[in-house]
Design a protein around this motif. Structure first.
Motif, PDB file in Angstrom:
ATOM      1  N   ALA A 360     -17.719  12.121 -21.005  1.00 46.96           N
ATOM      2  CA  ALA A 360     -17.278  12.404 -19.634  1.00 46.96           C
ATOM      3  C   ALA A 360     -17.021  11.116 -18.859  1.00 46.96           C
ATOM      4  N   VAL A 361     -17.888  10.123 -19.028  1.00 47.57           N
ATOM      5  CA  VAL A 361     -17.715   8.840 -18.336  1.00 47.57           C
ATOM      6  C   VAL A 361     -16.400   8.177 -18.754  1.00 47.57           C
ATOM      7  N   LEU A 362     -16.150   8.153 -20.052  1.00 51.48           N
ATOM      8  CA  LEU A 362     -14.930   7.526 -20.567  1.00 51.48           C
ATOM      9  C   LEU A 362     -13.682   8.166 -19.979  1.00 51.48           C
ATOM     10  N   TRP A 363     -13.619   9.501 -19.989  1.00 52.56           N
ATOM     11  CA  TRP A 363     -12.406  10.180 -19.550  1.00 52.56           C
ATOM     12  C   TRP A 363     -12.248  10.176 -18.036  1.00 52.56           C
ATOM     13  N   CYS A 364     -13.355  10.138 -17.277  1.00 48.51           N
ATOM     14  CA  CYS A 364     -13.235   9.977 -15.822  1.00 48.51           C
ATOM     15  C   CYS A 364     -12.614   8.626 -15.480  1.00 48.51           C
ATOM     16  N   PHE A 365     -12.980   7.602 -16.234  1.00 53.07           N
ATOM     17  CA  PHE A 365     -12.401   6.269 -16.022  1.00 53.07           C
ATOM     18  C   PHE A 365     -10.895   6.288 -16.299  1.00 53.07           C
ATOM     19  N   VAL A 366     -10.509   6.893 -17.409  1.00 59.13           N
ATOM     20  CA  VAL A 366      -9.083   6.965 -17.767  1.00 59.13           C
ATOM     21  C   VAL A 366      -8.313   7.773 -16.725  1.00 59.13           C
ATOM     22  N   ASN A 367      -8.981   8.755 -16.102  1.00 53.90           N
ATOM     23  CA  ASN A 367      -8.345   9.643 -15.131  1.00 53.90           C
ATOM     24  C   ASN A 367      -7.787   8.889 -13.916  1.00 53.90           C
ATOM     25  N   ALA A 368      -8.324   7.710 -13.635  1.00 54.20           N
ATOM     26  CA  ALA A 368      -7.888   6.963 -12.450  1.00 54.20           C
ATOM     27  C   ALA A 368      -6.535   6.283 -12.632  1.00 54.20           C
ATOM     28  N   PHE A 369      -6.090   6.085 -13.861  1.00 58.24           N
ATOM     29  CA  PHE A 369      -4.900   5.269 -14.106  1.00 58.24           C
ATOM     30  C   PHE A 369      -3.576   5.946 -13.738  1.00 58.24           C
ATOM     31  N   PRO A 370      -3.319   7.211 -14.126  1.00 59.29           N
ATOM     32  CA  PRO A 370      -2.008   7.798 -13.802  1.00 59.29           C
ATOM     33  C   PRO A 370      -1.699   7.809 -12.319  1.00 59.29           C
ATOM     34  N   THR A 371      -2.673   8.197 -11.486  1.00 53.33           N
ATOM     35  CA  THR A 371      -2.416   8.252 -10.047  1.00 53.33           C
ATOM     36  C   THR A 371      -2.289   6.856  -9.441  1.00 53.33           C
ATOM     37  N   ALA A 372      -2.987   5.880 -10.019  1.00 55.18           N
ATOM     38  CA  ALA A 372      -2.842   4.503  -9.525  1.00 55.18           C
ATOM     39  C   ALA A 372      -1.423   3.995  -9.772  1.00 55.18           C
ATOM     40  N   VAL A 373      -0.883   4.290 -10.941  1.00 56.24           N
ATOM     41  CA  VAL A 373       0.493   3.874 -11.245  1.00 56.24           C
ATOM     42  C   VAL A 373       1.477   4.637 -10.366  1.00 56.24           C
ATOM     43  N   LEU A 374       1.244   5.942 -10.169  1.00 52.82           N
ATOM     44  CA  LEU A 374       2.124   6.735  -9.320  1.00 52.82           C
ATOM     45  C   LEU A 374       2.119   6.236  -7.873  1.00 52.82           C
ATOM     46  N   PHE A 375       1.012   5.680  -7.429  1.00 53.70           N
ATOM     47  CA  PHE A 375       0.969   5.105  -6.081  1.00 53.70           C
ATOM     48  C   PHE A 375       2.053   4.033  -5.934  1.00 53.70           C
ATOM     49  N   PHE A 376       2.150   3.128  -6.896  1.00 56.33           N
ATOM     50  CA  PHE A 376       3.145   2.053  -6.821  1.00 56.33           C
ATOM     51  C   PHE A 376       4.563   2.606  -6.985  1.00 56.33           C
TER      52      PHE A 376
END
Length: 512
Positions: A360-376
Motif C-alpha cells: 500500500a505504501v509503495l502504490w500510494c507513493f506512485v499515485n502522486a506522479f500522474p496528477t503532478a505531471v498533469l498539473f504542469f
C-alpha cells in the motif's frame, strides 16, 4: 523378480454411498455459501450502473442550465455527507438486522432519489433547484452505502479464514466489476440525456427500471441472519470503538487517497472537458446555435459559455461521458486484475502473497506522479494545440486509472483482511465512512478551487491536480505505522521493505 502387488482396497458398498453423500452435501454447502455472494453482488452491480448514470445526468443537466462547478459540488454535498453517517449506521444496521435489510433499504431509497430527480423543473430558480437536488442526492448517497456494505462484506463471510489469496481475488473482482459497470453508467447517462425532447426523463426512468430488476433476488434468496452479530445490545460507541488498530490507520489513509482523485475528477474534470476555448466565446452567432461550438449557446447574437470561465476542451456531452466512462472502466478492469499485477511480480516471495502495508505504501507513493505531471501539462497548456493537449490528458488519465485502480483494490482487500469476522459489517462500514469523508472533502474543495482560483479553467483544474498529488503523499505517510510487515515487496530480482523479525504482527491481533 516378481513385483509385489499391493493389496487392493475393498470398499464396502455403504462406504461408497457415504462418500457420495458427503460429496453431495459438500456441493450443497458450497452452493448455499455462494448464493449470498451471487445475489448481493448482482444487485450491487446493477445498482452501480444507476449510480454512475445519475451522477452524469445531474452534471450535464446542471451544466446546460448554467450552474457553476461550486453549485454542482454543493448538490453532491449531502450525497457524500450521507455516506459518512450512513457507513457508520449501516455497519450497525447490518450487524443487528442483517445484510438483506440493508440491501433492500438501499435499493428502495435509490428509487426514491430517482423519483425526486424527475421532479426537477428547469423553470426553478437556482437556489430552489440546488436545495431540491441536494436532498435527492442525500437519498441516493444513503442508498449507495447501504448497498455497498453488502457487496463488500459478503466476500468476507463466504471466504475461509485461511484463504487470503482467494479473498483478495474475490474482492478485486467485485470491486473491479463495480467500477467498470459504474463507467458503463456514466456512458449510458450521457447518451440517454441527449435524446431529443425528453432525454432527461427517459434516462432517469431507465435507471429506475434497473433498480427494480435488482430487488427480487434480495427479497427471495437472502436470509435475514446473513451478516448479523450475535449480540443484541449494540451501542452507538460500537460504531467507533473496538476495531483493530490497523483498521483505524488504514481508514485515515483511505480518506486522503480518495481526496487525491476527487480533488479533480468528480466535478472539475467534466466541467473542464465541457468548457469551450476562450477563442470560441464572444464570437458572433446565429440564433439556432449552429455557429456556436459545444459548451456555448447563442445569446443575443453572441456565443456565450453555458457555465463559467473558458480555456477548456469544448467537448460534446456524449464525448465527455465517454471519456469519464472509459476512465472508470479502465480503472475497474485494473482493479479486477490487481491480484495478477500485484501479487505475482510484486509479492511473489510468499505462497499466496496477498498485499500488505508495504504494498500500500509503495502504490500510494506512485499515485502522486500522474496528477503532478498533469498539473504542469494543464497549467501551461497554452503551449499545446487542442489535439496535442487532448492526447496528453488522455494518456495521463489512463496512467492514473491504472495506479489508482491498484491502490483502491489493495485498500479494499486490506480492510476486509483487518476486519474481524464477527464485526465484518461494522468494520467495513467504519472504513468506508472515511472513504465518504474523503469524497466529501475532495468534492467541496475542488468545486471551490475550480470556481474561484482563476477565470482560465485550465489553470483552475491544474491547481486541483496539484492538491491531489499532495493528498496521495499524505495517504502514503499515514499508511506507514500499520503493523502488517510480514512479507517483503519486490519487483523481479529486487526486494524492498524486507520484514523485521519484531514487526510481523497481523492486523487482527492489534487493537486500540
Amino acid at each position: 523378480m516378481t513385483k509385489e502387488t499391493e493389496p487392493s482396497k475393498v470398499t464396502e458398498p455403504f462406504e461408497d454411498e457415504n462418500e457420495t453423500e458427503n460429496k453431495e452435501k459438500g456441493t450443497e454447502v458450497t452452493s448455499k455459501a455462494m448464493r449470498p455472494l451471487v445475489v448481493i453482488t448482482s444487485s450491487y452491480l446493477l445498482y452501480t450502473v444507476t449510480d454512475g448514470a445519475i451522477r452524469m445526468i445531474i452534471l450535464l443537466h446542471a451544466y446546460n442550465n448554467s450552474f457553476t462547478a461550486m453549485q454542482v459540488a454543493v448538490m453532491f454535498t449531502l450525497y457524500e455527507l450521507a455516506g459518512v453517517m450512513t457507513n457508520l449506521a449501516a455497519g450497525m444496521i447490518g450487524a443487528k438486522w442483517g445484510l438483506r435489510t440493508t440491501l433492500l433499504f438501499g435499493l428502495t431509497l435509490q428509487l426514491a432519489g430517482i423519483g425526486m430527480l424527475m421532479g426537477w423543473k428547469e423553470s426553478w430558480d437556482k437556489t430552489t433547484a440546488i436545495i431540491y437536488v441536494t436532498i435527492s442526492q442525500m437519498l441516493t448517497g444513503i442508498a449507495k452505502d447501504l448497498t455497498k456494505l453488502g457487496g463488500k462484506t459478503v466476500t468476507k463471510l463466504v471466504t475461509p479464514e485461511d484463504k487470503e489469496g482467494q479473498l483478495f481475488k474475490i474482492v478485486s473482482f467485485v470491486t473491479g466489476m463495480k467500477n467498470s459497470l459504474k463507467g458503463l453508467g456514466y456512458f449510458l447517462g450521457s447518451v440517454l440525456i441527449t435524446i431529443p425532447d425528453h432525454g432527461y426523463y427517459i434516462s432517469l426512468a431507465t435507471m429506475a427500471f434497473l433498480i427494480l430488476l435488482a430487488m427480487p433476488g434480495a427479497v427471495f434468496f437472502l436470509s435475514d441472519d446473513l451478516g448479523r452479530v450475535k449480540k443484541s445490545n449494540l451501542k452507538l460507541t460500537d460504531a467507533f470503538l473496538g476495531y483493530p488498530r490497523n483498521l483505524y490507520i488504514l481508514s485515515a489513509a483511505r480518506m486522503f487517497l480518495f481526496m487525491s482523485r476527487d480533488m479533480w475528477f468528480e466535478v472539475p474534470l467534466p466541467f473542464y472537458l465541457r468548457s469551450p476555448s476562450c477563442d470560441d466565446v464572444g464570437v458572433d452567432c446565429l440564433v439556432d446555435n449552429s455557429s456556436c461550438v459545444s459548451g456555448t449557446e447563442c445569446i443575443a447574437g453572441i456565443c456565450e459559455n453555458l457555465a463559467e470561465g473558458c480555456g477548456g476542451m469544448g467537448l460534446d456531452r456524449r464525448v465527455v461521458g465517454a471519456i469519464l466512462a472509459s476512465y472508470i472502466i479502465i480503472y475497474g478492469q485494473i482493479q479486477s486484475w490487481t491480484p495478477q499485477l500485484v501479487t505475482t511480480p510484486i509479492n511473489k516471495h510468499t505462497t499466496e502473497s496477498p498485499p500488505n502495508k508495504n504494498t500500500a505504501v509503495l502504490w500510494c507513493f506512485v499515485n502522486a506522479f500522474p496528477t503532478a505531471v498533469l498539473f504542469f501539462v494543464l497549467r501551461y497548456s497554452e503551449a499545446y494545440d487542442d489535439s496535442r493537449r487532448a492526447e496528453m490528458i488522455a494518456s495521463f488519465l489512463v496512467w492514473f486509472a491504472f495506479v489508482f485502480g491498484v491502490n483502491s483494490s489493495i485498500h479494499s482487500f486490506l480492510v476486509v483482511k483487518y476486519a474481524e469476522g464477527n464485526k465484518a459489517a461494522q468494520s467495513v462500514g467504519f472504513y468506508y465512512m472515511s472513504n465518504a469523508a474523503g469524497r466529501l472533502t475532495g468534492t467541496l474543495v475542488s468545486g471551490a478551487l475550480y470556481s474561484f482560483s482563476s477565470d482560465n479553467v485550465s489553470h483552475s483544474i491544474s491547481y486541483c491536480m496539484l492538491v491531489g498529488s499532495a493528498m496521495s503523499l499524505i495517504a502514503m505517510c499515514l499508511t506507514l505505522p500499520i503493523k502488517d510487515n510480514a512479507a517483503p515487496v519486490g519487483c523481479g530480482p529486487f526486494v524492498f521493505c524486507s520484514p523485521k523479525e519484531t514487526d510481523v504482527e497481523g492486523g487482527d491481533d492489534v487493537k486500540e
